[in-house]
Every structure is written in C-alpha cells, then in structure tokens.
Scaffold this motif. Structure first.
Motif, PDB file in Angstrom:
ATOM      1  N   CYS A   1       6.135   6.387 -57.448  1.00  0.00           N
ATOM      2  CA  CYS A   1       6.961   6.697 -59.787  1.00  0.00           C
ATOM      3  C   CYS A   1       6.494   7.634 -60.192  1.00  0.00           C
ATOM      4  O   CYS A   1       4.937   7.380 -60.298  1.00  0.00           O
ATOM      5  N   ALA A   2       7.394   7.586 -60.929  1.00  0.00           N
ATOM      6  CA  ALA A   2       6.467   8.600 -62.128  1.00  0.00           C
ATOM      7  C   ALA A   2       7.118   8.960 -63.897  1.00  0.00           C
ATOM      8  O   ALA A   2       8.343   8.305 -64.031  1.00  0.00           O
ATOM      9  N   TYR A   3       5.722   8.284 -65.185  1.00  0.00           N
ATOM     10  CA  TYR A   3       7.089   8.422 -66.193  1.00  0.00           C
ATOM     11  C   TYR A   3       6.847   9.824 -66.959  1.00  0.00           C
ATOM     12  O   TYR A   3       5.847  10.184 -66.846  1.00  0.00           O
ATOM     13  N   PHE A   4       7.593  10.317 -67.675  1.00  0.00           N
ATOM     14  CA  PHE A   4       8.077  11.018 -68.754  1.00  0.00           C
ATOM     15  C   PHE A   4       8.275  10.714 -69.966  1.00  0.00           C
ATOM     16  O   PHE A   4       8.345  10.462 -70.288  1.00  0.00           O
ATOM     17  N   ARG A   5       7.368  11.186 -71.005  1.00  0.00           N
ATOM     18  CA  ARG A   5       6.913  10.634 -72.386  1.00  0.00           C
ATOM     19  C   ARG A   5       7.879  12.281 -73.187  1.00  0.00           C
ATOM     20  O   ARG A   5       8.029  12.659 -73.571  1.00  0.00           O
ATOM     21  N   THR A   6       8.665  11.475 -73.059  1.00  0.00           N
ATOM     22  CA  THR A   6       9.787  12.147 -73.925  1.00  0.00           C
ATOM     23  C   THR A   6      10.064  12.280 -75.999  1.00  0.00           C
ATOM     24  O   THR A   6      10.471  12.612 -76.212  1.00  0.00           O
ATOM     25  N   GLY A   7       8.887  10.713 -75.643  1.00  0.00           N
ATOM     26  CA  GLY A   7       9.078  10.835 -77.682  1.00  0.00           C
ATOM     27  C   GLY A   7      10.355  10.527 -78.097  1.00  0.00           C
ATOM     28  O   GLY A   7      10.087   9.789 -79.558  1.00  0.00           O
ATOM     29  N   SER A   8      11.990  10.517 -77.792  1.00  0.00           N
ATOM     30  CA  SER A   8      12.491   9.316 -78.498  1.00  0.00           C
ATOM     31  C   SER A   8      13.961   9.442 -77.268  1.00  0.00           C
ATOM     32  O   SER A   8      14.461  10.011 -76.392  1.00  0.00           O
ATOM     33  N   PHE A   9      14.676   8.788 -77.627  1.00  0.00           N
ATOM     34  CA  PHE A   9      15.882   8.011 -77.354  1.00  0.00           C
ATOM     35  C   PHE A   9      16.896   9.920 -76.337  1.00  0.00           C
ATOM     36  O   PHE A   9      17.083   9.789 -74.984  1.00  0.00           O
ATOM     37  N   ALA A  10      16.808  10.386 -77.238  1.00  0.00           N
ATOM     38  CA  ALA A  10      17.800  11.755 -77.313  1.00  0.00           C
ATOM     39  C   ALA A  10      17.042  11.926 -76.317  1.00  0.00           C
ATOM     40  O   ALA A  10      17.844  12.864 -75.478  1.00  0.00           O
ATOM     41  N   ALA A  11      16.088  12.231 -76.475  1.00  0.00           N
ATOM     42  CA  ALA A  11      15.454  13.504 -75.460  1.00  0.00           C
ATOM     43  C   ALA A  11      15.787  12.691 -73.935  1.00  0.00           C
ATOM     44  O   ALA A  11      15.618  14.131 -73.166  1.00  0.00           O
ATOM     45  N   GLY A  12      14.885  11.769 -74.179  1.00  0.00           N
ATOM     46  CA  GLY A  12      15.094  10.920 -72.821  1.00  0.00           C
ATOM     47  C   GLY A  12      16.543  10.979 -72.042  1.00  0.00           C
ATOM     48  O   GLY A  12      16.425  11.356 -70.775  1.00  0.00           O
ATOM     49  N   ALA A  13      17.544  10.424 -72.998  1.00  0.00           N
ATOM     50  CA  ALA A  13      18.573  10.555 -72.623  1.00  0.00           C
ATOM     51  C   ALA A  13      19.264  11.827 -71.681  1.00  0.00           C
ATOM     52  O   ALA A  13      19.548  12.494 -70.577  1.00  0.00           O
ATOM     53  N   ARG A  14      18.303  12.938 -72.210  1.00  0.00           N
ATOM     54  CA  ARG A  14      19.120  14.228 -71.827  1.00  0.00           C
ATOM     55  C   ARG A  14      17.630  14.326 -70.655  1.00  0.00           C
ATOM     56  O   ARG A  14      19.104  15.607 -69.673  1.00  0.00           O
ATOM     57  N   LEU A  15      16.428  14.306 -70.299  1.00  0.00           N
ATOM     58  CA  LEU A  15      16.023  14.117 -69.183  1.00  0.00           C
ATOM     59  C   LEU A  15      17.191  13.420 -67.918  1.00  0.00           C
ATOM     60  O   LEU A  15      17.183  14.066 -66.879  1.00  0.00           O
ATOM     61  N   VAL A  16      17.256  12.712 -68.413  1.00  0.00           N
ATOM     62  CA  VAL A  16      18.191  11.748 -67.503  1.00  0.00           C
ATOM     63  C   VAL A  16      19.678  12.479 -66.909  1.00  0.00           C
ATOM     64  O   VAL A  16      19.811  12.300 -65.858  1.00  0.00           O
ATOM     65  N   HIS A  17      20.097  12.901 -67.783  1.00  0.00           N
ATOM     66  CA  HIS A  17      21.374  14.181 -67.839  1.00  0.00           C
ATOM     67  C   HIS A  17      21.216  14.677 -66.880  1.00  0.00           C
ATOM     68  O   HIS A  17      21.473  15.376 -65.614  1.00  0.00           O
ATOM     69  N   GLU A  18      20.215  15.618 -66.867  1.00  0.00           N
ATOM     70  CA  GLU A  18      20.014  16.703 -66.417  1.00  0.00           C
ATOM     71  C   GLU A  18      19.395  16.498 -64.762  1.00  0.00           C
ATOM     72  O   GLU A  18      19.714  16.996 -63.038  1.00  0.00           O
ATOM     73  N   ILE A  19      19.147  15.056 -64.733  1.00  0.00           N
ATOM     74  CA  ILE A  19      18.300  14.590 -63.078  1.00  0.00           C
ATOM     75  C   ILE A  19      19.660  14.158 -62.757  1.00  0.00           C
ATOM     76  O   ILE A  19      19.927  14.994 -61.022  1.00  0.00           O
ATOM     77  N   ALA A  20      20.469  13.694 -63.207  1.00  0.00           N
ATOM     78  CA  ALA A  20      21.954  13.256 -63.200  1.00  0.00           C
ATOM     79  C   ALA A  20      22.611  14.616 -61.431  1.00  0.00           C
ATOM     80  O   ALA A  20      22.904  14.325 -61.044  1.00  0.00           O
TER      81      ALA A  20
END
Length: 241
Positions: A33-52
C-alpha cells in the motif's frame, strides 16, 4: 526465464521491501500500500487518471485505488484462483505508480497506510465460517478456508482462528491492525498511553497483542520485518511474511 514467467513470480513481503524504487510503499496484511497526499480532490483525480493511463486495458493486473479529498491510497495485490499475495509484477507496478506521482509533484506518506482485519476464535470452524460467509456476502480467500474476503475488496477481511478449547475470560473476537513495519512500536506506545496495556510481545516484531482498559484485545501486526517467522499467519503474511 521469460519476461512473462518473471513477472508472475511469487515473492515474500521482505523481497518487496528489499527491491529498489518502492520506498513509497509498505506491505500490510492486504497487500502493498501507498498513500499519496494530493491536498485536493481535483489533484487526486489527476493522479488516478494518470495511473490509469499507465495501466492500459491490456494489463490484467490493476491496482485498487481509494480517492479522497486529502489524498489517494493505492493497494497492490495479486489475486488468483490459487494465490492471494505479492508477485514481482507488484514491484514493477509500484515503481510505475510512484514515478507518476513524482511527475505530478505528489508526495507519498508511507506512515499513513494501514489495514484492519476482524479475527474470530472458533471451536466449530466450518460452521462459523459458513455463517459469516453467508451473512457478509464474502468468499473464501484463495488457498484458504480460514479467511473470508469481500469480493469487491472494500470491507475488512475476516480471519477464523481454530481453537481446541474456549479461552475463559478472554474475548472471542478481536481486531488485527496492520501498520507499516516502521510505525508499529509508535502505534503500540500510543495505545498504551491512551489507557491500554501490552498483553504479549511473544511474537514481536511479527505482531503484538494489546488490550484496552476493559481487556478487549487487538493485535498490531506488520509485514516485512526483520526477525523470526511468526507462529500465526493471516492474509498476505500467510503467503510469506
């Protein structure tokens, strides 16, 4: 050995942690497991999109991802009909995901991951397991009839510990709290400072048993420790902690 054979080789949690490029990750009871501190929902969504984007449709090994306003939790585990644990491809995928986070300027916080498991002492194991499987809608974990998992991989797993006789004055159901190997002692100290007590450290640093002020017990477990093999194994560590 072919590339395909190499990427499906089963590994132990210790091997995962010893690999280069996985410093963001910690092996817990339910995978790496890893936890990435994105600071916002939008930044988190970008990270998920790029992972995908990095895990294409041709790749049948995809991560479990939990997107929240403050950050993103990613879990890697290989699930097959006869295996539930880590393989070398989990190492490769961990590296790719960490690279994506670095490109986006998102920092990982290895101390922020944990998983929780419910443990049940059972004298008539098969009957007890059958009841909880039906009630929860869970299924048996691969290669085990003592562990139930959520087929949607959302709810906490349930482990059934076979008992030969009742344990008087001790609870029959407790929580297993899996934390990063480098956070366990601090977590135990915090629990004791909050009014708990240490029941046993006989299997440390595999796991410790602690209890609250009324004697309700919990186990604090790790994966990837340096020390003797544990006497009791559950979840991922049954595949080689």
């Amino acid at each position: 050995m072919t590339h395909a054979e190499r990427t499906i080789e089963r590994i132990r949690p210790r091997q995962f942690h010893e690999a280069a490029g996985v410093e963001d990750w910690r092996v817990l009871g339910e995978g790496a497991c890893a936890y990435f501190r994105t600071g916002s929902f939008a930044a988190g969504a970008r990270l998920v999109h790029e992972i995908a984007q990095r895990v294409g449709p041709e790749d049948d090994h995809r991560p479990d991802i939990d997107l929240r306003p403050e950050g993103v939790t990613v879990r890697l585990i290989t699930i097959a009909s006869d295996y539930y644990g880590l393989t070398e491809r989990d190492i490769e995928l961990a590296r790719r995901i960490s690279a994506v986070a670095r490109e986006l300027g998102v920092a990982a916080d290895p101390s922020a991951v944990q998983t929780v498991q419910v443990a049940v002492d059972a004298l008539v194991g098969p009957d007890v397991v059958r009841f909880w499987r039906a009630l929860l809608g869970y299924r048996h974990r691969a290669d085990s009839f003592e562990d139930l998992i959520d087929p949607h991989r959302r709810g906490a797993p349930v482990f059934f510990q076979q008992m030969d006789e009742p344990r008087p004055q001790r609870n029959r159901l407790h929580l297993d709290v899996w934390v990063p190997y480098d956070q366990a002692e601090a977590r135990i100290a915090a629990a004791i400072a909050a009014g708990g007590r240490l029941v046993s450290d006989a299997y440390a640093p595999s796991h410790w048993v602690v209890a609250d002020a009324e004697g309700n017990e919990a186990c604090v477990g790790t994966c990837g420790w340096t020390g003797p093999e544990p006497a009791r194994v559950t979840a991922v560590d049954s595949q080689g902690c």
